[in-house]
Write a protein that holds these residues in place. Structure first.
Motif, PDB file in Angstrom:
ATOM      1  N   PHE A 199      25.111  34.453  35.801  1.00  0.00           N
ATOM      2  CA  PHE A 199      24.674  34.628  37.668  1.00  0.00           C
ATOM      3  C   PHE A 199      25.739  35.436  38.431  1.00  0.00           C
ATOM      4  CE2 PHE A 199      22.034  31.267  36.319  1.00  0.00           C
ATOM      5  CZ  PHE A 199      21.025  31.284  36.950  1.00  0.00           C
ATOM      6  N   PHE A 200      26.120  35.868  38.560  1.00  0.00           N
ATOM      7  CA  PHE A 200      26.701  37.378  39.720  1.00  0.00           C
ATOM      8  C   PHE A 200      25.928  37.759  40.765  1.00  0.00           C
ATOM      9  CE2 PHE A 200      23.702  40.137  37.174  1.00  0.00           C
ATOM     10  CZ  PHE A 200      23.815  41.242  37.894  1.00  0.00           C
ATOM     11  N   SER A 201      27.121  38.119  41.417  1.00  0.00           N
ATOM     12  CA  SER A 201      27.025  38.915  43.134  1.00  0.00           C
ATOM     13  C   SER A 201      28.047  39.874  43.732  1.00  0.00           C
ATOM     14  CB  SER A 201      26.738  37.471  44.004  1.00  0.00           C
ATOM     15  OG  SER A 201      25.635  37.688  45.286  1.00  0.00           O
ATOM     16  N   PRO A 202      27.996  40.841  43.041  1.00  0.00           N
ATOM     17  CA  PRO A 202      28.910  42.177  43.654  1.00  0.00           C
ATOM     18  C   PRO A 202      29.029  42.102  44.935  1.00  0.00           C
ATOM     19  CG  PRO A 202      26.911  43.161  42.753  1.00  0.00           C
ATOM     20  CD  PRO A 202      27.073  41.541  41.958  1.00  0.00           C
ATOM     21  N   LYS A 203      30.709  41.987  45.379  1.00  0.00           N
ATOM     22  CA  LYS A 203      31.243  41.833  46.267  1.00  0.00           C
ATOM     23  C   LYS A 203      31.974  43.131  46.776  1.00  0.00           C
ATOM     24  CE  LYS A 203      29.856  36.893  47.577  1.00  0.00           C
ATOM     25  NZ  LYS A 203      30.478  36.250  48.085  1.00  0.00           N
ATOM     26  N   ALA A 204      32.195  43.958  48.356  1.00  0.00           N
ATOM     27  CA  ALA A 204      32.976  45.020  48.481  1.00  0.00           C
ATOM     28  C   ALA A 204      33.630  44.609  49.920  1.00  0.00           C
ATOM     29  CB  ALA A 204      32.199  45.877  47.852  1.00  0.00           C
ATOM     30  N   LYS A 205      35.019  45.002  49.922  1.00  0.00           N
ATOM     31  CA  LYS A 205      35.318  44.645  51.190  1.00  0.00           C
ATOM     32  C   LYS A 205      36.555  46.229  51.012  1.00  0.00           C
ATOM     33  CE  LYS A 205      38.427  41.490  53.924  1.00  0.00           C
ATOM     34  NZ  LYS A 205      38.898  40.117  54.260  1.00  0.00           N
ATOM     35  N   TYR A 206      35.914  46.894  52.524  1.00  0.00           N
ATOM     36  CA  TYR A 206      36.690  48.440  53.064  1.00  0.00           C
ATOM     37  C   TYR A 206      37.544  47.752  54.476  1.00  0.00           C
ATOM     38  CZ  TYR A 206      34.173  49.825  48.565  1.00  0.00           C
ATOM     39  OH  TYR A 206      33.718  49.992  47.690  1.00  0.00           O
ATOM     40  N   PRO A 207      38.642  47.566  54.522  1.00  0.00           N
ATOM     41  CA  PRO A 207      39.419  46.811  55.588  1.00  0.00           C
ATOM     42  C   PRO A 207      39.705  48.263  56.411  1.00  0.00           C
ATOM     43  CG  PRO A 207      40.533  46.263  53.710  1.00  0.00           C
ATOM     44  CD  PRO A 207      39.956  46.796  52.720  1.00  0.00           C
ATOM     45  N   ASN A 208      40.047  49.617  55.856  1.00  0.00           N
ATOM     46  CA  ASN A 208      40.961  51.010  56.133  1.00  0.00           C
ATOM     47  C   ASN A 208      39.451  51.570  56.413  1.00  0.00           C
ATOM     48  OD1 ASN A 208      43.679  49.464  55.607  1.00  0.00           O
ATOM     49  ND2 ASN A 208      43.950  50.825  54.016  1.00  0.00           N
ATOM     50  N   MET A 256      25.456  53.857  53.089  1.00  0.00           N
ATOM     51  CA  MET A 256      25.750  55.279  53.099  1.00  0.00           C
ATOM     52  C   MET A 256      27.463  55.040  52.476  1.00  0.00           C
ATOM     53  SD  MET A 256      23.977  57.634  55.757  1.00  0.00           S
ATOM     54  CE  MET A 256      24.534  59.162  55.202  1.00  0.00           C
ATOM     55  N   ARG A 257      27.946  54.507  53.455  1.00  0.00           N
ATOM     56  CA  ARG A 257      29.131  54.087  52.868  1.00  0.00           C
ATOM     57  C   ARG A 257      30.014  53.301  52.271  1.00  0.00           C
ATOM     58  NH1 ARG A 257      33.101  57.622  54.498  1.00  0.00           N
ATOM     59  NH2 ARG A 257      34.741  56.509  53.805  1.00  0.00           N
ATOM     60  N   LEU A 258      29.032  52.213  51.954  1.00  0.00           N
ATOM     61  CA  LEU A 258      28.896  51.498  51.003  1.00  0.00           C
ATOM     62  C   LEU A 258      28.640  52.817  49.562  1.00  0.00           C
ATOM     63  CD1 LEU A 258      27.248  47.505  52.301  1.00  0.00           C
ATOM     64  CD2 LEU A 258      30.163  48.407  51.329  1.00  0.00           C
ATOM     65  N   ALA A 259      27.554  53.496  49.845  1.00  0.00           N
ATOM     66  CA  ALA A 259      27.665  53.894  48.396  1.00  0.00           C
ATOM     67  C   ALA A 259      28.319  54.708  48.098  1.00  0.00           C
ATOM     68  CB  ALA A 259      25.910  54.803  48.399  1.00  0.00           C
ATOM     69  N   ASP A 260      29.287  55.389  48.804  1.00  0.00           N
ATOM     70  CA  ASP A 260      30.119  56.351  49.097  1.00  0.00           C
ATOM     71  C   ASP A 260      31.163  56.549  49.585  1.00  0.00           C
ATOM     72  OD1 ASP A 260      31.211  59.020  48.374  1.00  0.00           O
ATOM     73  OD2 ASP A 260      31.047  60.239  49.309  1.00  0.00           O
ATOM     74  N   PRO A 261      32.418  55.672  49.472  1.00  0.00           N
ATOM     75  CA  PRO A 261      33.590  55.494  50.876  1.00  0.00           C
ATOM     76  C   PRO A 261      34.546  56.334  50.365  1.00  0.00           C
ATOM     77  CG  PRO A 261      33.687  53.586  48.629  1.00  0.00           C
ATOM     78  CD  PRO A 261      31.919  54.811  48.608  1.00  0.00           C
ATOM     79  N   SER A 262      34.216  57.250  49.462  1.00  0.00           N
ATOM     80  CA  SER A 262      35.410  59.063  48.785  1.00  0.00           C
ATOM     81  C   SER A 262      35.443  58.838  50.587  1.00  0.00           C
ATOM     82  CB  SER A 262      34.305  59.131  47.935  1.00  0.00           C
ATOM     83  OG  SER A 262      35.526  60.093  47.995  1.00  0.00           O
ATOM     84  N   ALA A 263      36.520  59.510  50.465  1.00  0.00           N
ATOM     85  CA  ALA A 263      37.760  60.459  51.154  1.00  0.00           C
ATOM     86  C   ALA A 263      37.307  61.637  51.419  1.00  0.00           C
ATOM     87  CB  ALA A 263      39.299  59.771  52.251  1.00  0.00           C
ATOM     88  N   ILE A 264      37.143  62.141  50.099  1.00  0.00           N
ATOM     89  CA  ILE A 264      37.042  63.707  49.615  1.00  0.00           C
ATOM     90  C   ILE A 264      35.761  64.511  50.442  1.00  0.00           C
ATOM     91  CG2 ILE A 264      37.068  65.324  48.010  1.00  0.00           C
ATOM     92  CD1 ILE A 264      39.657  63.175  48.227  1.00  0.00           C
ATOM     93  N   PRO A 265      35.893  65.175  51.433  1.00  0.00           N
ATOM     94  CA  PRO A 265      35.410  66.032  51.762  1.00  0.00           C
ATOM     95  C   PRO A 265      34.135  66.688  50.316  1.00  0.00           C
ATOM     96  CG  PRO A 265      36.900  67.087  52.154  1.00  0.00           C
ATOM     97  CD  PRO A 265      37.030  65.526  51.128  1.00  0.00           C
ATOM     98  N   GLY A 266      32.401  66.506  50.686  1.00  0.00           N
ATOM     99  CA  GLY A 266      31.580  66.556  49.970  1.00  0.00           C
ATOM    100  C   GLY A 266      31.718  65.930  48.712  1.00  0.00           C
ATOM    101  N   TYR A 267      31.939  64.821  48.025  1.00  0.00           N
ATOM    102  CA  TYR A 267      32.152  63.739  47.541  1.00  0.00           C
ATOM    103  C   TYR A 267      31.020  63.030  47.216  1.00  0.00           C
ATOM    104  CZ  TYR A 267      34.145  61.587  43.267  1.00  0.00           C
ATOM    105  OH  TYR A 267      34.542  60.632  42.143  1.00  0.00           O
TER     106      TYR A 267
END
Length: 275
Positions: free
Chosen positions: A135-144, A229-240
């Motif tokens: 059993f699992f439950s992935p989580k994420a945190k992006y403080p910045n 949208m941000r959780l799917a793609d938190p990249s700061a690279i334009p067009g990434y």
């Protein structure tokens, strides 16, 4: 080998050992150590540990060579693209953490004539395999991140790859590994082991396929859309992270690992092994 055939073979072998054994000893054990993971955020470091692990088991020793045990294992795994040595990973910018709760049936084979209550050898190398579930439950945190803030998000509920349905938070697992057992005073034993688990899911880390289409019907236009949208793609690279481009690797399954040291106690019945 298809997983169904693997399960059938394992069950047949286990039942055969039970049916042909003429003596049994009951064993309790516990271990502590570390947990690791191989998947979309850690593709090439199979020995990397990322969290603690612990567990226990009850086991029947059929003879000095074969044993069958019911095991429980707990571990924590995590990975962070921003800490990777791979520039492409750092550009992607994903991270995750999850607890793992595993229950499994494992079959041991000792290479030498050994068991903790006696035997000709005071130690033995051994291998094991089995069938289990995790059993699992992935989580994420992006403080910045200005959109996500300092909250921790349970990723499964945000359908970060545009899934039509939530993926399951449990999966079949196949443990396999090796170790060493050492007989200590009287019925006490010490063991070390490293074991990998092939999980029949690619979502231990919430990453599997491609970046989603923000206009997908699976993503309703509600107040959570910017977060998805941000959780799917938190990249700061334009067009990434363009829709349809690769988000994870091409492997269909993630793998996790438990490694540690443990202690056991064997209850030897009056039907002792004859040497």
């Amino acid at each position: 080998m298809p997983v169904k055939k693997l399960i059938y073979c394992f069950l047949i072998l286990s039942l055969w050992r039970i049916g042909t054994s003429n003596a049994q000893t009951f064993e309790l054990g516990a271990f502590a150590g570390g947990a690791g993971y191989i998947g979309d955020l850690n593709q090439d470091k199979p020995l990397k540990l990322s969290g603690l692990a612990a567990g226990g088991y009850v086991k029947l020793n059929f003879d000095p060579y074969w044993a069958l045990g019911l095991h429980y294992g707990y571990g924590k795994i995590k990975a962070d693209d921003l800490k990777s040595s791979n520039q492409q990973f750092r550009d992607r910018g994903l991270n995750f953490n999850t607890a793992l709760n595993e229950v499994s049936l494992q079959l041991d084979f000792n290479f030498l004539e050994y068991f903790a209550g006696g035997g000709r050898k005071a130690f033995t190398p051994y291998v094991f395999t089995g069938i289990g579930g995790v059993f699992f439950s992935p989580k994420a945190k992006y403080p910045n991140d200005p959109v996500l803030g300092n909250e921790e998000y349970r990723l499964r509920f945000y359908q970060t790859e545009g899934q039509a349905e939530l993926y399951r938070n449990y999966a079949l697992s196949v443990p396999y590994g090796l170790g060493m057992k050492f007989r200590m005073k009287e019925n006490w034993g010490l063991f070390t082991q490293i074991g990998y688990r092939t999980a029949y899911t690619d979502y231990l880390d919430d990453v599997s396929r491609n970046y989603p289409d923000a206009g997908s019907a699976n993503w309703p236009s509600d107040s959570n859309l910017p977060i998805r949208m941000r959780l799917a793609d938190p990249s700061a690279i334009p067009g990434y992270g363009a829709s349809g481009t690769q988000r994870g690797d091409f492997r269909k399954r993630d793998t996790y690992m438990f490694v540690g040291i443990g202690i056991s106690y064997t209850f030897v019945s009056q039907k002792c092994y004859t040497f």
